[in-house]
Design an enzyme around this catalytic site. Structure first.
Site, PDB file in Angstrom:
ATOM      1  N   GLU A  85      -4.428   9.653   1.338  1.00 51.92           N
ATOM      2  CA  GLU A  85      -4.772   8.535   0.453  1.00 51.92           C
ATOM      3  C   GLU A  85      -6.014   8.891  -0.340  1.00 51.92           C
ATOM      4  O   GLU A  85      -6.924   9.550   0.181  1.00 51.92           O
ATOM      5  CB  GLU A  85      -5.058   7.286   1.279  1.00 51.92           C
ATOM      6  CG  GLU A  85      -3.836   6.803   2.015  1.00 51.92           C
ATOM      7  CD  GLU A  85      -4.099   5.464   2.659  1.00 51.92           C
ATOM      8  OE1 GLU A  85      -3.986   4.469   1.942  1.00 51.92           O
ATOM      9  OE2 GLU A  85      -4.426   5.433   3.840  1.00 51.92           O
ATOM     10  N   GLY A  98      -3.358 -15.127   3.400  1.00 51.58           N
ATOM     11  CA  GLY A  98      -3.925 -13.766   3.404  1.00 51.58           C
ATOM     12  C   GLY A  98      -3.366 -12.838   2.347  1.00 51.58           C
ATOM     13  O   GLY A  98      -2.423 -13.166   1.610  1.00 51.58           O
ATOM     14  N   HIS A 117       2.904   4.927  11.667  1.00 55.24           N
ATOM     15  CA  HIS A 117       3.656   5.568  10.579  1.00 55.24           C
ATOM     16  C   HIS A 117       3.981   7.032  10.881  1.00 55.24           C
ATOM     17  O   HIS A 117       5.124   7.468  10.743  1.00 55.24           O
ATOM     18  CB  HIS A 117       2.895   5.486   9.260  1.00 55.24           C
ATOM     19  CG  HIS A 117       2.365   4.125   8.931  1.00 55.24           C
ATOM     20  ND1 HIS A 117       3.097   2.984   9.145  1.00 55.24           N
ATOM     21  CD2 HIS A 117       1.186   3.708   8.400  1.00 55.24           C
ATOM     22  CE1 HIS A 117       2.379   1.926   8.753  1.00 55.24           C
ATOM     23  NE2 HIS A 117       1.225   2.350   8.310  1.00 55.24           N
ATOM     24  N   ASP A 170       6.949  -1.811  10.828  1.00 52.73           N
ATOM     25  CA  ASP A 170       6.211  -0.645  10.349  1.00 52.73           C
ATOM     26  C   ASP A 170       6.763  -0.394   8.950  1.00 52.73           C
ATOM     27  O   ASP A 170       7.908   0.031   8.793  1.00 52.73           O
ATOM     28  CB  ASP A 170       6.496   0.561  11.255  1.00 52.73           C
ATOM     29  CG  ASP A 170       5.705   1.783  10.817  1.00 52.73           C
ATOM     30  OD1 ASP A 170       5.612   2.019   9.595  1.00 52.73           O
ATOM     31  OD2 ASP A 170       5.181   2.500  11.685  1.00 52.73           O
ATOM     32  N   HIS A 171       5.959  -0.675   7.936  1.00 57.39           N
ATOM     33  CA  HIS A 171       6.537  -0.684   6.577  1.00 57.39           C
ATOM     34  C   HIS A 171       7.031   0.693   6.149  1.00 57.39           C
ATOM     35  O   HIS A 171       7.857   0.801   5.253  1.00 57.39           O
ATOM     36  CB  HIS A 171       5.567  -1.290   5.560  1.00 57.39           C
ATOM     37  CG  HIS A 171       4.431  -0.406   5.157  1.00 57.39           C
ATOM     38  ND1 HIS A 171       3.323  -0.214   5.934  1.00 57.39           N
ATOM     39  CD2 HIS A 171       4.249   0.346   4.052  1.00 57.39           C
ATOM     40  CE1 HIS A 171       2.505   0.616   5.306  1.00 57.39           C
ATOM     41  NE2 HIS A 171       3.032   0.982   4.162  1.00 57.39           N
ATOM     42  N   GLY A 220      -1.199 -16.639   8.844  1.00 59.20           N
ATOM     43  CA  GLY A 220      -1.883 -15.765   7.891  1.00 59.20           C
ATOM     44  C   GLY A 220      -1.329 -15.993   6.496  1.00 59.20           C
ATOM     45  O   GLY A 220      -1.313 -15.095   5.666  1.00 59.20           O
TER      46      GLY A 220
HETATM   47  C1  BG6 Z   1      -1.411   0.720   6.387  1.00 62.48           C
HETATM   48  C2  BG6 Z   1      -2.805   1.103   6.772  1.00 62.48           C
HETATM   49  O1  BG6 Z   1      -0.620   0.548   7.525  1.00 62.48           O
HETATM   50  O2  BG6 Z   1      -0.838   1.746   5.577  1.00 62.48           O
HETATM   51  C3  BG6 Z   1      -3.656   1.345   5.534  1.00 62.48           C
HETATM   52  O3  BG6 Z   1      -3.395   0.070   7.551  1.00 62.48           O
HETATM   53  C4  BG6 Z   1      -2.984   2.335   4.619  1.00 62.48           C
HETATM   54  O4  BG6 Z   1      -4.959   1.802   5.898  1.00 62.48           O
HETATM   55  C5  BG6 Z   1      -1.524   1.968   4.364  1.00 62.48           C
HETATM   56  O5  BG6 Z   1      -3.696   2.357   3.403  1.00 62.48           O
HETATM   57  C6  BG6 Z   1      -0.800   3.070   3.620  1.00 62.48           C
HETATM   58  O6  BG6 Z   1       0.474   2.649   3.255  1.00 62.48           O
HETATM   59  P1  BG6 Z   1       1.204   3.226   1.983  1.00 62.48           P
HETATM   60  O7  BG6 Z   1       2.544   2.599   1.960  1.00 62.48           O
HETATM   61  O8  BG6 Z   1       0.351   2.843   0.801  1.00 62.48           O
HETATM   62  O9  BG6 Z   1       1.226   4.720   2.144  1.00 62.48           O
END
Ligand code: BG6
Length: 482
Positions: free
Chosen positions: A217, A15, A241, A178-179, A12
């Site tokens: 969001e 991407g 998350h 998982d960020h 990817g």
């Molecule tokens: C991602 C989702 O994992 O997290 C997105 O796939 C979402 O849909 C995003 O917008 C939100 O992340 P953050 O860090 O901007 O709150």
């Protein structure tokens, strides 16, 4: 910082994620010296790019993310990038990839170390893992796999994927990213809970009335309608998350701060996760789809969305545990697209004391994850000139200079992959529990859908569905942030 020798293969590589997150994060790690002379990155994807074209893209990505762009360093960094056009289903391409990796390993003295990063459409994860195995792409040094979400679509598909991956990688070498776990304030949950006697001692049912996690969001699905139709808010945000945040809020204190002890504590908690029945879902969950706003069409008219779709763009619900310090405390969550603001926060709502001050404002502890990074305690005091109580915040926050030093979540997590620290990655046994919960909610919704013409709609720019205000256990409970 120790310089780690490695060849990294990014599936990817052309991407959006690679461009916006991975290349800038790698650049920062390069500048800090974690990777330097002995690394190369192979970007692979379908597009017929050349090495030079990828290198220009990498420089562009670094430029876009850096206020103090230094072209010379960016060019040196980009010279470590190579491109291999790749059809993930074509075995021949894995052979070519292996040859290139071996050649680069010799050139850069990478000691046979490999990091494989799956940053592409999840439907290919299993195929790639299988071919990494049958074409023997594994190096002679360490081999680590970083894998983006979603890890499967439900428990059954996640189990299948896990099986495919385990043919090439031990669980210890798999980094399910998982960020949110890389975010500064998420990493502050444990010290907040465990390093202060006041907070530590009130972290139980006697003092906490409920907990609330809001990941709101303001944007809609934009061009991601196709992906979103297969996911919805529950799979996109809750399965990963939100559950990671809730786990950190509710787990028992680990015996140590190392990865093993932390995951042990998480697992202990998750074994006691209450899987909701259809009745619980009906009463304590709410879902809906956003209506049009000035700048975006309603969800049902978005690109690649079925006009009769019942996929939710907002979900609110409740999580309970039978064990752990907050067993019996309801944990409410809500998340959605097209809500009022882009805000991620946690509100810990304390009980009202039935005493002399029955007119007291509610006392809460709030952790703001985005857009700022702060923690505040709301407390009651007396008004100076009149009767009654005033409410003030005690705030913990960072200066502007400190905020500028906060690394992006991806930089932090990639750093952890390089140094083999799995603390902030999801283990398979945890993921399994998350999927059980999500599957139970999905099953209940599928049943409900049979008698449902369309989902509840909510106006853009507010806090989701009207019915999400009525999911609480008690009439006295409500969303703190509104
Ligand atoms: C991602 C989702 O994992 O997290 C997105 O796939 C979402 O849909 C995003 O917008 C939100 O992340 P953050 O860090 O901007 O709150």
């Amino acid at each position: 910082m120790k310089n780690i020798p490695v060849i990294m293969i990014i599936f990817g590589g052309s991407g959006d994620l690679a461009h916006r997150k991975l290349y800038p994060a790698l650049y920062n790690l390069y500048q800090k010296g974690l990777i330097h002379d002995h690394f190369a990155v192979i970007g692979t994807a379908r597009r017929p790019w050349s090495h030079e074209y990828l290198q220009e893209q990498v420089i562009e990505a670094v430029k876009e993310s850096n206020d103090n762009f230094d072209e010379k360093t960016a060019r040196e960094f980009a010279s470590h990038f190579y491109y291999q056009s790749h059809d993930v289903t074509d075995v021949g391409h894995y052979i070519a990839l292996k040859e290139l990796a071996t050649k680069l390993d010799e050139k850069y003295h990478a000691e046979g170390n490999r990091i494989f990063y799956m940053a592409m459409a999840p439907r290919f994860f299993g195929t790639i893992a299988t071919h990494i195995n049958d074409q023997k792409l594994i190096g002679t040094g360490f081999n680590r796999l970083v894998i983006e979400k979603p890890f499967g679509h439900d428990l059954a598909s996640a189990e299948k994927l896990n099986q495919e991956i385990s043919e090439s990688f031990d669980e210890d070498s798999v980094y399910r990213i998982d960020h949110y776990l890389g975010k500064e304030m998420i990493q502050n949950i444990m010290p907040l809970r465990m390093a202060n006697p006041i907070v530590k001692n009130i972290w139980c049912k006697n003092y906490i009335a409920n907990m609330q996690v809001t990941l709101a969001e303001s944007l809609g699905v934009g061009t991601r309608g196709g992906y979103y139709e297969t996911s919805g808010a529950l799979r996109d945000m809750v399965q990963n998350h939100i559950f990671q945040i809730i786990t950190l809020l509710a787990m028992p204190e680990p015996e140590g701060l190392d990865s093993d002890h932390i995951h042990q504590a998480k697992q202990e908690l998750l074994d006691s996760l209450v899987i909701p029945t259809p009745e619980m879902v009906k009463k304590h969950f709410s879902r809906g789809q956003y209506l049009a706003s000035n700048d975006e069409v309603e969800y049902l008219k978005a690109d690649q969305v079925a006009p009769d779709s019942k996929v939710e763009t907002f979900v609110a619900g409740e999580v309970n545990f039978k064990k752990g310090p907050v067993a019996g405390v309801p944990i409410y969550f809500r998340t959605g697209k097209k809500m009022k603001d882009k805000v991620s926060r946690i509100d810990i709502v304390l009980h009202h004391l039935n005493n002399l001050y029955d007119n007291a404002h509610s006392n809460n502890i709030s952790i703001i994850i985005d857009p700022t990074s702060e923690i505040f305690f709301t407390i009651n005091g007396k008004k100076i000139t009149s009767e009654g109580l005033r409410r003030e915040n005690l705030t913990y926050k960072f200066s502007k200079e400190e905020m500028a030093q906060v690394p992006d979540g991806y930089e932090r997590l990639l750093h952890d992959v390089f140094v083999a620290d799995r603390t902030n990655f999801t283990h398979w046994s945890e993921l399994k529990q998350y999927w059980k919960f999500v599957d139970a909610v999905e099953d209940a919704w599928q049943e409900e859908n049979k008698d449902l013409k369309q989902l509840e709609r909510y106006p853009s720019g507010q806090f989701g569905t009207e019915s999400s205000n009525h999911i609480f256990e008690k009439d006295s409970e409500h969303w703190i942030y509104r």
